[in-house]
Scaffold this active site. Structure first.
Site, PDB file in Angstrom:
ATOM      1  N   HIS A   1       0.876  -1.181   0.000  1.00  0.00           N
ATOM      2  CA  HIS A   1       0.000   0.000   0.000  1.00  0.00           C
ATOM      3  C   HIS A   1       0.905   1.219   0.000  1.00  0.00           C
ATOM      4  O   HIS A   1       1.300   1.711   1.066  1.00  0.00           O
ATOM      5  CB  HIS A   1      -0.904  -0.008   1.231  1.00  0.00           C
ATOM      6  CG  HIS A   1      -1.925   1.081   1.244  1.00  0.00           C
ATOM      7  ND1 HIS A   1      -3.101   0.998   1.951  1.00  0.00           N
ATOM      8  CD2 HIS A   1      -1.962   2.292   0.643  1.00  0.00           C
ATOM      9  CE1 HIS A   1      -3.812   2.112   1.781  1.00  0.00           C
ATOM     10  NE2 HIS A   1      -3.128   2.910   0.995  1.00  0.00           N
TER      11      HIS A   1
ATOM     12  N   HIS B   1       5.364   3.861   4.778  1.00  0.00           N
ATOM     13  CA  HIS B   1       5.561   2.407   4.784  1.00  0.00           C
ATOM     14  C   HIS B   1       6.338   2.043   3.521  1.00  0.00           C
ATOM     15  O   HIS B   1       7.541   2.243   3.446  1.00  0.00           O
ATOM     16  CB  HIS B   1       4.213   1.683   4.845  1.00  0.00           C
ATOM     17  CG  HIS B   1       3.414   1.992   6.068  1.00  0.00           C
ATOM     18  ND1 HIS B   1       2.041   1.973   6.073  1.00  0.00           N
ATOM     19  CD2 HIS B   1       3.782   2.317   7.320  1.00  0.00           C
ATOM     20  CE1 HIS B   1       1.593   2.267   7.288  1.00  0.00           C
ATOM     21  NE2 HIS B   1       2.639   2.482   8.057  1.00  0.00           N
TER      22      HIS B   1
ATOM     23  N   GLU C   1      -2.565  -1.778  -3.325  1.00  0.00           N
ATOM     24  CA  GLU C   1      -3.781  -1.170  -2.809  1.00  0.00           C
ATOM     25  C   GLU C   1      -3.537   0.297  -2.507  1.00  0.00           C
ATOM     26  O   GLU C   1      -2.423   0.717  -2.184  1.00  0.00           O
ATOM     27  CB  GLU C   1      -4.267  -1.908  -1.560  1.00  0.00           C
ATOM     28  CG  GLU C   1      -3.298  -1.956  -0.403  1.00  0.00           C
ATOM     29  CD  GLU C   1      -3.845  -2.726   0.789  1.00  0.00           C
ATOM     30  OE1 GLU C   1      -3.470  -2.404   1.937  1.00  0.00           O
ATOM     31  OE2 GLU C   1      -4.651  -3.649   0.577  1.00  0.00           O
TER      32      GLU C   1
ATOM     33  N   HIS D   1      -7.119  -7.550   7.172  1.00  0.00           N
ATOM     34  CA  HIS D   1      -6.919  -6.636   8.303  1.00  0.00           C
ATOM     35  C   HIS D   1      -7.052  -7.407   9.609  1.00  0.00           C
ATOM     36  O   HIS D   1      -8.093  -7.961   9.926  1.00  0.00           O
ATOM     37  CB  HIS D   1      -7.899  -5.454   8.298  1.00  0.00           C
ATOM     38  CG  HIS D   1      -7.254  -4.193   8.816  1.00  0.00           C
ATOM     39  ND1 HIS D   1      -6.514  -3.347   8.026  1.00  0.00           N
ATOM     40  CD2 HIS D   1      -7.204  -3.651  10.054  1.00  0.00           C
ATOM     41  CE1 HIS D   1      -6.059  -2.338   8.735  1.00  0.00           C
ATOM     42  NE2 HIS D   1      -6.456  -2.501   9.985  1.00  0.00           N
TER      43      HIS D   1
END
Length: 250
Positions: A44, A51, A76, A200
């Site tokens: 992501h 990140h 994503e 998640h």
């Protein structure tokens, strides 16, 4: 068929980014994960690159192309022009669209399909024209009307947001109730022709009940819990544990 495991590399990248050093290696641990049986890698790339960095994307794409061509690359992100340009440049096998505000620490809700149907229809149409499989982040709430709007965008799949399910690890009764909602949502999605992913806060403990409740689950994307376990068991053994939790024979 058991759900496939895509290892989300964001937590590894976040740890690396604490220092101006190249370790832990995002691609190195990604390679260990694929060698141990993971079916793909997820990233992501947020706008602030806290990140995954944009510079990570080409090496991850090359790792899969050169050594694990059977694996999939899942990108994503929120569908702004910058993210869509990255998708065009790095050609993932799957694009997962999430409704994240840039200030969010992590994804914490699915799309409001009623409010965003025009945006999503336009973006999904663009991505499908270019040959990408598209998944839309969705809450585990059995709302048939909202899911119908999701299907009308032309998306291939939804990804169930399982944060609330993972968050009630110490509340078995609530866990069962949320799992039932996720299951009903998956069934409604399947009736509309949508494949179902999930992600998640999934763990070795809560994956088997999820897989049992959603037997058609196509893929799970797991980062935080998997990375935490890798500190204890090592990446290769952790991937094998998660694959077994998905119902795979490894």
């Amino acid at each position: 068929m058991p759900a496939k495991l895509s290892v989300n590399l964001n937590a590894i990248a976040m740890l690396r980014n604490r220092r101006d050093l190249p370790w832990p290696s995002v691609t190195g641990l990604g390679e260990i994960a694929l060698a141990a049986g993971a079916s793909g890698l997820t990233v992501h790339p947020r706008p602030d690159q806290r990140h995954i960095r944009f510079s990570d994307l080409a090496p991850i794409r090359a790792l899969i192309d050169d050594l694990y061509p059977q694996a999939e690359f899942n990108m994503e992100g929120y569908p702004n022009s910058e993210f869509l340009d990255l998708v065009d440049q790095h050609q993932p096998d799957q694009v997962t669209l999430v409704p994240d505000d840039p200030a969010q620490a992590t994804s914490d809700h699915g799309w409001d399909f009623r409010k965003n149907h025009v945006l999503l229809g336009t973006v999904v149409g663009r991505l499908k024209t270019k040959g990408f499989r598209v998944s839309l982040f969705a809450d585990g709430d059995p709302d048939g009307e909202a899911l119908k709007i999701a299907s009308e965008t032309g998306a291939d799949r939804i990804e169930l947001y399982t944060g609330p399910y993972g968050g009630c690890y110490d509340d078995p009764e609530r866990s069962i109730a949320i799992l039932d909602d996720l299951g009903w949502t998956a069934e409604l999605a399947a009736e509309l022709g949508l494949g179902v992913n999930a992600g998640h806060d999934l763990t070795v403990a809560n994956l088997p009940p999820l897989a049992a409740r959603i037997p058609g689950l196509a893929e799970v994307s797991i980062g935080h819990g998997l990375t935490a376990d890798a500190l204890q068991y090592g990446m290769d053994e952790t991937v094998r544990r998660f694959c077994r939790a998905c119902g795979q024979t490894i």
